[in-house]
Scaffold this active site. Sequence first.
Site, PDB file in Angstrom:
ATOM      1  N   PHE A 196       0.864  -1.185   0.000  1.00 40.84           N
ATOM      2  CA  PHE A 196       0.000   0.000   0.000  1.00 40.84           C
ATOM      3  C   PHE A 196       0.895   1.228   0.000  1.00 40.84           C
ATOM      4  O   PHE A 196       1.654   1.450   0.938  1.00 40.84           O
ATOM      5  CB  PHE A 196      -0.934   0.053   1.213  1.00 40.84           C
ATOM      6  N   ASP A 219       9.420   3.000   1.970  1.00 41.82           N
ATOM      7  CA  ASP A 219       8.220   3.773   2.292  1.00 41.82           C
ATOM      8  C   ASP A 219       7.964   3.629   3.793  1.00 41.82           C
ATOM      9  O   ASP A 219       7.390   2.640   4.245  1.00 41.82           O
ATOM     10  CB  ASP A 219       7.021   3.280   1.476  1.00 41.82           C
ATOM     11  N   LYS A 229       2.512  11.163   7.054  1.00 40.02           N
ATOM     12  CA  LYS A 229       1.716  10.916   8.257  1.00 40.02           C
ATOM     13  C   LYS A 229       2.236  11.670   9.484  1.00 40.02           C
ATOM     14  O   LYS A 229       1.973  12.856   9.601  1.00 40.02           O
ATOM     15  CB  LYS A 229       1.571   9.407   8.485  1.00 40.02           C
TER      16      LYS A 229
HETATM   17  C1  LIG Z   1      -0.806   6.122   4.293  1.00 42.05           C
HETATM   18  C2  LIG Z   1       0.293   5.614   3.453  1.00 42.05           C
HETATM   19  C3  LIG Z   1       0.614   6.222   2.227  1.00 42.05           C
HETATM   20  C4  LIG Z   1      -0.223   7.341   1.625  1.00 42.05           C
HETATM   21  O1  LIG Z   1      -0.267   8.468   2.426  1.00 42.05           O
HETATM   22  P1  LIG Z   1      -1.423   9.572   2.159  1.00 42.05           P
HETATM   23  O2  LIG Z   1      -1.006  10.723   3.032  1.00 42.05           O
HETATM   24  O3  LIG Z   1      -2.716   8.963   2.582  1.00 42.05           O
HETATM   25  O4  LIG Z   1      -1.390   9.894   0.717  1.00 42.05           O
HETATM   26  C5  LIG Z   1       1.704   5.740   1.532  1.00 42.05           C
HETATM   27  N1  LIG Z   1       2.440   4.714   1.996  1.00 42.05           N
HETATM   28  C6  LIG Z   1       2.154   4.101   3.165  1.00 42.05           C
HETATM   29  C7  LIG Z   1       3.026   2.984   3.636  1.00 42.05           C
HETATM   30  C8  LIG Z   1       1.070   4.520   3.924  1.00 42.05           C
HETATM   31  O5  LIG Z   1       0.767   3.882   5.066  1.00 42.05           O
END
Ligand SMILES: *Cc1c(COP(=O)(O)O)cnc(C)c1O
Length: 393
Positions: A130, A215, A244
Site C-alpha cells: 500500500f 516507504d 503521516k
Molecule cells: C498512508 C500511506 C501512504 C499514503 O499516504 P497519504 O497521506 O494517505 O497519501 C503511503 N504509503 C504508506 C506505507 C502509507 O501507510
Amino acid sequence: MSHLAHNYHPLEVTVESGEGAWVTDVTGRRYLDCLAAYSAVNFGHGHPALVAAAKAQLDRITLTSRAFNNDQLEPFAAALAALAGKDMVLPMNTGAEAVESAIKVARAWGYRVKGVPADRATIIVADGNFHGRTTTIISFSNDEQARADFGPFTPGFVSVPYGDIAALEAAIDDTTVAVLLEPIQGEAGIIVPPAEYLPAVRALTTERNVLFIADEIQSGLGRTGATFQCDNAGVVPDLYLLGKALGGGIVPVSAVVGNADILGVLRPGEHGSTFGGNPLASAVGHAVVDLLATGEMQERARMLGERLQARLRLLLGHGIVAVRGAGLWAGIDVDPGLATGRVVCEKLAERGVLAKDTHGSTIRLAPPIVVSPEDLDWAVDQLEAVLQELGAA
Ligand SMILES: *Cc1c(COP(=O)(O)O)cnc(C)c1O
C-alpha cells in the site's frame, strides 16, 4: 442524507475534540484512540510542543509558495536530513505525493545516472503493498478494490512476493531503477518480513546499482520503537519516504529524504507543489523532528510495544489466531469463525476503544505513543472482553 462521497465506511463515532491518546465525541463520550489516524497522530492529539509551533507560525505566515524562500523551510530540511542521516529533503504534502515524487526521482536517476534507455525504467514493488491512492500508485497495487474501474494503469512496475529475496533477485534486470518497499506492510495487516529480508534487499540493490526506496510513511517516526523501521532491520535505504506523523496530526507534511547524488537529479522546474514546504508545515515538521531527536518517543514506543505484544500473545487461541507487529504497532488476526474484524471494532467502540479492521479479519492497534501504560492495558482488557462476549474460549 450525507453529502459525502461514499469512499469510506466509518464507525459511528463523531469526534469533537481530543487530547493525548483520548478523543471525545459530540455526546461527550470518551474513547481511547488506538488507530491514531493510521499513525499520523503518533505523538497524540494536541501535543503541546506541536500545537505551540503551529500557533506561533499561524501568527507569522502560513504560505509563500516555493517561488520565494521562507525562513522555516531550510532549518526544517536541515533537521530532518540530520535525523535521517542524509543530506537532502524534497518536501511535499501527502504520503502519496512523496511516493509519486520518489518514482519520478528514481526514473530520472535511472536515465541520467544509471543510463537506462529512455522510457524503459522499471520499479519493483511487493505484492500486498500500500503506497497511496493516486492512479500511478494503484497501478502497482494488487488490491482489486483499490483498482477496479480505475484503469488504464501506469506501466513500468513489476510486483514480486513480499519477503522473498529470490523472487526479487529474479525480477531485477538492466531496466530496474528502484525497489520500493514498506519495511513492514501496514495496510496489508502489519506484515513483518523475515529478519534477513531487508538486509538482503540492501545488499542486492547495492550490488545491482538499483535504488532501495523505503516507504516509512506509516512505519517511520517512532511507531516501531525506532526512528525508522529500517533502523530496527539494520539497513539504510537510498530514499526514505515520510509522511503521516511528520505533520504531527496538524497539517499534511511529507518528504523524500536522501543524498544529493540521487535527489540532486531534480532540476528547477521539473517537479513541485504549491503547498510543499510551506512555512506552517515546516514549523510543525521541524517540531516533530525535534521531538524525535531525543530518542524518548522511540524508546517509549519500544517499551509500551513490548507490553502490548506480551498481553496480546496471551489472547492467542482465545479468539485470536495471530499477532504481529513491531514497537507500538500490532496486527491481530481474529478467529474468522468468531467474527469479522469490523464487528470486533464496532464492539470495541461500544466499550470506548477506537480501532480499525483491515482485510476482513485483521485489527490494527496503533495508539499514540503518549498513551499511558494503564490505558494501554485497559484497551487490551476491552479486546479480551469483546472476544469473550463473542464466545471465545
Ligand atoms: C498512508 C500511506 C501512504 C499514503 O499516504 P497519504 O497521506 O494517505 O497519501 C503511503 N504509503 C504508506 C506505507 C502509507 O501507510
